[in-house]
Write a protein that holds these residues in place. Sequence first.
Motif, PDB file in Angstrom:
ATOM      1  N   GLU A   1     -61.986   7.844  78.225  1.00 46.95           N
ATOM      2  CA  GLU A   1     -60.857   7.917  78.685  1.00 46.95           C
ATOM      3  C   GLU A   1     -60.705   6.867  80.092  1.00 46.95           C
ATOM      4  OE1 GLU A   1     -57.928  11.195  80.797  1.00 46.95           O
ATOM      5  OE2 GLU A   1     -60.023  11.856  80.559  1.00 46.95           O
TER       6      GLU A   1
ATOM      7  N   ARG B   1     -58.466   3.667  80.904  1.00 49.29           N
ATOM      8  CA  ARG B   1     -57.827   3.657  81.976  1.00 49.29           C
ATOM      9  C   ARG B   1     -57.929   2.187  82.405  1.00 49.29           C
ATOM     10  NH1 ARG B   1     -58.902   8.014  86.011  1.00 49.29           N
ATOM     11  NH2 ARG B   1     -57.372   6.880  87.105  1.00 49.29           N
TER      12      ARG B   1
ATOM     13  N   SER C   1     -56.394  -0.763  80.686  1.00 51.29           N
ATOM     14  CA  SER C   1     -55.130  -0.816  80.747  1.00 51.29           C
ATOM     15  C   SER C   1     -54.272  -1.299  82.151  1.00 51.29           C
ATOM     16  CB  SER C   1     -54.134   0.503  80.230  1.00 51.29           C
ATOM     17  OG  SER C   1     -54.557   1.444  81.090  1.00 51.29           O
ATOM     18  N   GLY C   2     -55.345  -1.147  83.214  1.00 55.07           N
ATOM     19  CA  GLY C   2     -55.167  -1.096  84.731  1.00 55.07           C
ATOM     20  C   GLY C   2     -55.156  -2.424  85.404  1.00 55.07           C
TER      21      GLY C   2
END
Length: 395
Positions: free
Chosen positions: A254, A258, A261-262
Amino acid sequence: MMANTVDAIAKVETFIISIPRETPYLGPLKAGETINARGYLVRKGNRTIYPSTDMTLLVRITGESGKVGWGECYGIVAPEATKAIIDDVLGPVLIGRDPADAVVIHEDLYDLMRVRGFFGGFYLDALGGIDIALYDLTGKVLGVPVSTLLGGRRHDTLPAYVSGLPRATIQERCDLALEWIGKGYKGIKFAAAMSDEGIVAEMAALREAVGPAIDIMVDLHWKFEAAEAIRLIRRLEAHNLYFAEAPVQPENLEGQARVASGIGVPLALGEELRTVFEFRPRFEARAMSIVQPEIGHTGITEFVQIGRMAQAFHMNVIPHASISIGIFMAASLQAASSLQNVPYHEYQHSVFDRNLAYTTGDMACSGGAYTVPTGAGLGVEPSEDIFRYVIRRQD
C-alpha cells in the motif's frame, strides 16, 4: 544418455565463495559499524546486514556427456542455508532430468515445498542458482547463447548506470562520480544509507558537480514511511532525479503504491522479490514504473516472466546487480538482452570489476555499457583461480 534428452543431469554440486576485500560493500565503515566474528557488518543507515567479503554460492551441474552448466545465486548472508537446500533437497531430485526442461523443472522444484510456505527466501534463491545452471548447460550442449533459448537477442550491449559511490564524504563521492562520467557513463546512483550529510544535500551536490545531462538515481533503502518518502522525493525532483528506489519497506505494498502515485518521477522496486506472484499485485496496483529483478534471487525463468509482464504493463526493466563473481551477472545480461524495455542495467563497479578476473569469456563493462557475452550458454565460466576462495565455515 536418456532417450529424448539434451544431456541428462548426472551431478549437482555447490561451492561457497568468499573473496576478501579491503573496503566493505557500500563504502568505509562508519562510526558504530563493526565487523563481527562471522564476517558480517550492519549498516546503521538502513539496518541491513552485509558481508565484509564478496560472498556468493556457485552451482555446478554436470551432464552425462561431461559438459558442465554453471549457476550462481544470492549467497551474501548465511550461504550455508542455500547450499544445504541444494545439496540435500534439490540436487538429488534433479538427477536424470533433462536440463532443456528448465521451465518445467523450475515449476516442479517450486511445487516441492510450496505447501510448506517456502515461496520466497533462501529456497527460491536456491531455485534461481539451479535454473541458471540448467540454461547454461543447455546452451552449451546446443552451441547457442542463453538469449537464443529465450527467443532471441535484441541488444548486444546494454547501457550501465554506476551504482554506489563508496567514498567517505559528499565531496569525495562527487569526485568519484565525475571520474565515472569521464569514462563515458551517463547514469549515477547514490545510496541514502551512506548519506550522513543529508540526502537532499547529496543530491544537490551531485547535480551541481555532474551538470544537467547526467541521470542521477537514489536508493532509499526502505528507510521511510510513505508520506515521508513522498515529501523527500519531491524535494529531490527539483534536482532532476531520474528515479527513486525502494522508499518504503518491501512488504508495504500500500505504501509503495501511495508513493508511486504521489511523486513526479519513476519509482523503482523489486530487487528483493523473487517470483511473478510477488510482482503481480505490484503491477496491478501501479506500485512502480521501473521493475528491478535481481537474477540472483529469481533465476532466468522467473526473470523473463517478470520482464514480459512488465512489458505488458508498459513498465521499464532496469535489472538489479548484487554481489557475485559474475556468473549470475552474465545470466542477467543474457536475459535482459532478450527484452525490449531495458534503458539501463545496474553496474556494481566495486564488485564487477574486481571479480571479472575470476571468469572467462568476453563479458565486460566499459564506456558506459555492458557487453553481453557471446559464447554458448552464459558465455562465461568461473576460472580455476576462484576455487582458492571456496570455504566451508564452521560454527
